[in-house]
Enzyme design. Structure first.
Site, PDB file in Angstrom:
ATOM      1  N   ASP A  38       0.867  -1.186   0.000  1.00  0.00           N
ATOM      2  CA  ASP A  38       0.000   0.000   0.000  1.00  0.00           C
ATOM      3  C   ASP A  38       0.896   1.226   0.000  1.00  0.00           C
ATOM      4  OD1 ASP A  38      -1.874   2.105   0.851  1.00  0.00           O
ATOM      5  OD2 ASP A  38      -3.218   0.470   1.413  1.00  0.00           O
ATOM      6  N   THR A  42      -4.460   6.927   0.183  1.00  0.00           N
ATOM      7  CA  THR A  42      -5.698   7.140   0.940  1.00  0.00           C
ATOM      8  C   THR A  42      -5.816   6.146   2.098  1.00  0.00           C
ATOM      9  OG1 THR A  42      -6.896   5.776  -0.664  1.00  0.00           O
ATOM     10  CG2 THR A  42      -7.015   8.161  -0.963  1.00  0.00           C
ATOM     11  N   ASP A  63       4.039   1.394  -4.048  1.00  0.00           N
ATOM     12  CA  ASP A  63       3.073   1.827  -5.062  1.00  0.00           C
ATOM     13  C   ASP A  63       2.919   0.704  -6.093  1.00  0.00           C
ATOM     14  OD1 ASP A  63       1.821   2.865  -7.290  1.00  0.00           O
ATOM     15  OD2 ASP A  63       2.873   4.787  -7.221  1.00  0.00           O
ATOM     16  N   LEU A  68       5.939  -5.524  -9.438  1.00  0.00           N
ATOM     17  CA  LEU A  68       5.673  -6.160  -8.144  1.00  0.00           C
ATOM     18  C   LEU A  68       6.549  -7.392  -7.983  1.00  0.00           C
ATOM     19  CD1 LEU A  68       1.754  -6.063  -8.063  1.00  0.00           C
ATOM     20  CD2 LEU A  68       3.366  -4.443  -7.061  1.00  0.00           C
ATOM     21  N   TYR A  69       7.198  -7.457  -6.860  1.00  0.00           N
ATOM     22  CA  TYR A  69       8.006  -8.641  -6.574  1.00  0.00           C
ATOM     23  C   TYR A  69       7.629  -9.194  -5.200  1.00  0.00           C
ATOM     24  CZ  TYR A  69      11.801 -11.736  -5.445  1.00  0.00           C
ATOM     25  OH  TYR A  69      12.514 -12.846  -5.087  1.00  0.00           O
ATOM     26  N   ALA A 121     -11.180  -5.994  -6.842  1.00  0.00           N
ATOM     27  CA  ALA A 121     -12.188  -5.122  -6.231  1.00  0.00           C
ATOM     28  C   ALA A 121     -12.705  -4.199  -7.314  1.00  0.00           C
ATOM     29  CB  ALA A 121     -11.574  -4.311  -5.096  1.00  0.00           C
ATOM     30  N   TYR A 152     -12.570   7.027 -12.461  1.00  0.00           N
ATOM     31  CA  TYR A 152     -12.748   5.849 -11.607  1.00  0.00           C
ATOM     32  C   TYR A 152     -13.534   4.769 -12.351  1.00  0.00           C
ATOM     33  CZ  TYR A 152     -13.937   3.205  -7.339  1.00  0.00           C
ATOM     34  OH  TYR A 152     -14.081   2.234  -6.372  1.00  0.00           O
ATOM     35  N   LYS A 156     -11.938   1.130 -13.494  1.00  0.00           N
ATOM     36  CA  LYS A 156     -12.462  -0.152 -13.003  1.00  0.00           C
ATOM     37  C   LYS A 156     -13.014  -1.002 -14.143  1.00  0.00           C
ATOM     38  CE  LYS A 156     -11.683   0.114  -8.521  1.00  0.00           C
ATOM     39  NZ  LYS A 156     -10.803  -0.849  -7.833  1.00  0.00           N
ATOM     40  N   ARG A 193     -17.154  11.112   1.304  1.00  0.00           N
ATOM     41  CA  ARG A 193     -18.377  10.425   0.895  1.00  0.00           C
ATOM     42  C   ARG A 193     -19.517  10.779   1.841  1.00  0.00           C
ATOM     43  NH1 ARG A 193     -15.609   4.701  -0.780  1.00  0.00           N
ATOM     44  NH2 ARG A 193     -14.113   5.460   0.726  1.00  0.00           N
TER      45      ARG A 193
END
Ligand code: UDP
Length: 320
Positions: A38, A42, A63, A68-69, A121, A152, A156, A193
């Site tokens: 992460d 946020t 990030d 990615l490892y 997600a 957004y 997605k 929100r």
């Protein structure tokens, strides 16, 4: 050789976020070893404070739009990294598009390399401002690609397309959860929100800001219900998007009044401009979740709102 699907070791991107951190708690409770990546854009360390001492939990400040490892095997990757509040759509548009596109690509690449199951997600935002209600998974949506919410929604939708491409082309085991409005403890005070705003404003005695006339609806789901659904989906054989949300549809004006009452506040409702492309209705058709996962919400919205009120009262007291 196919790896057993016992989910011994899993990666959660965005695991320090509101939903990600609740999910990590559940995965640990189910016996998984949990690795979190992460970048805390946020998310927050306070969300995972209670998990840090657990020897089966590890956190990396990273990030996920970058390569990615992960050393060793992975049984599942749950891709939850993304800002998700409409307030972020204007503040962080490029980051949202990057994590939905580049981040999803990297996470899928890692899933392919490890033979891990991939759970995306996704969101009810895929339906945009829907012309069909309730929204079944077969509805393709009504999205403005160049509007402020487009960053957004399209990120997605791209993530879903990429996930299915990796599934069809590379044989990655894919699961997609379309998350409808979810609330609960660990939402940030300044999240922007409706539910965090209404609680924060009511507890402080400030005016409660309803955008437009407040007739627009959402169906609100308590976070533990969502986590139940995600865990069931992760273990199921069902490929293709699954709506997880509550059928309890409420107008934003009624929601504001309900929260003012739950807090016992003297705040009054004021109206502000309705943001562009704000969906007029939103309610999931949860037939697939019911029939394929045996899932339905266990905690009703009012009970959830009471728990969430207690969290915001504490969070605001700590903040002041
Ligand atoms: N909203 C509102 N007041 C606020 C924040 C949001 O009336 O202070 C409205 C917003 O315009 C939308 C609904 O509440 O119609 C739900 O917004 P939220 O930001 O919670 O998420 P969304 O469902 O739009 O992604």
């Amino acid at each position: 050789m196919a790896r057993s699907r016992s989910f011994e070791r899993v990666l959660v991107t965005g695991g320090a976020g509101f939903i990600g951190s609740h999910l990590c708690r559940r995965l640990l409770d189910e016996g998984c070893e949990v690795i979190v990546f992460d970048n805390l854009l946020t998310g927050s360390m306070s969300n995972i404070q209670e998990l840090l001492g657990n020897p089966r939990f590890s956190f990396e400040h990273y990030d996920v739009t970058n390569y990615l490892y992960v050393d060793g095997p992975l049984d599942a990757i749950l891709h939850f990294a993304s800002p998700a509040s409409p307030a972020d759509f204007e503040r962080l548009p490029i980051q949202i598009l990057k994590v939905g596109s580049l981040g999803t690509h990297k996470a899928l690449g890692l899933a392919k390399a490890k033979g891990a199951r991939f759970l995306l997600a996704s969101t009810s935002e895929c339906y945009g401002d829907p012309e069909v209600s309730p929204q079944p998974e077969t509805y393709w949506g009504n999205v403005n690609p160049v509007g402020i919410r487009g960053v957004y929604d399209e990120a997605k939708r791209f993530s879903e397309a990429m996930t299915m491409a990796y599934h069809r082309h590379h044989g990655v085991e894919a699961r997609i959860v379309r998350i409808f409005n979810t609330f609960g403890p660990r939402m940030q005070i300044n999240d922007g929100r409706a539910i965090p705003n209404f609680f924060t404003q009511s507890i402080r005695g400030d005016d409660v800001t309803v955008y437009g006339d407040g007739s627009q609806t959402r169906s609100i789901n308590y976070v533990s219900n969502l986590v139940d659904g995600i865990w069931a989906l992760l273990r199921s054989d069902y490929v293709g998007p699954v709506n997880i949300g509550s059928e309890a549809e409420i107008s934003m004006l009624d929601l504001a009044r309900t929260i003012i009452d739950l807090v016992g506040s003297r705040s009054k409702v004021i109206h502000r401009d309705l943001p562009a492309d704000d969906p007029k209705v939103r309610r999931p058709d949860i037939t697939i979740a019911r029939t394929q996962l045996g899932w339905s919400p266990a905690v009703d919205p009012i009970e959830g709102l009471e728990r969430t009120r207690d969290y915001f009262v504490e969070a605001l007291a700590a903040h002041s």
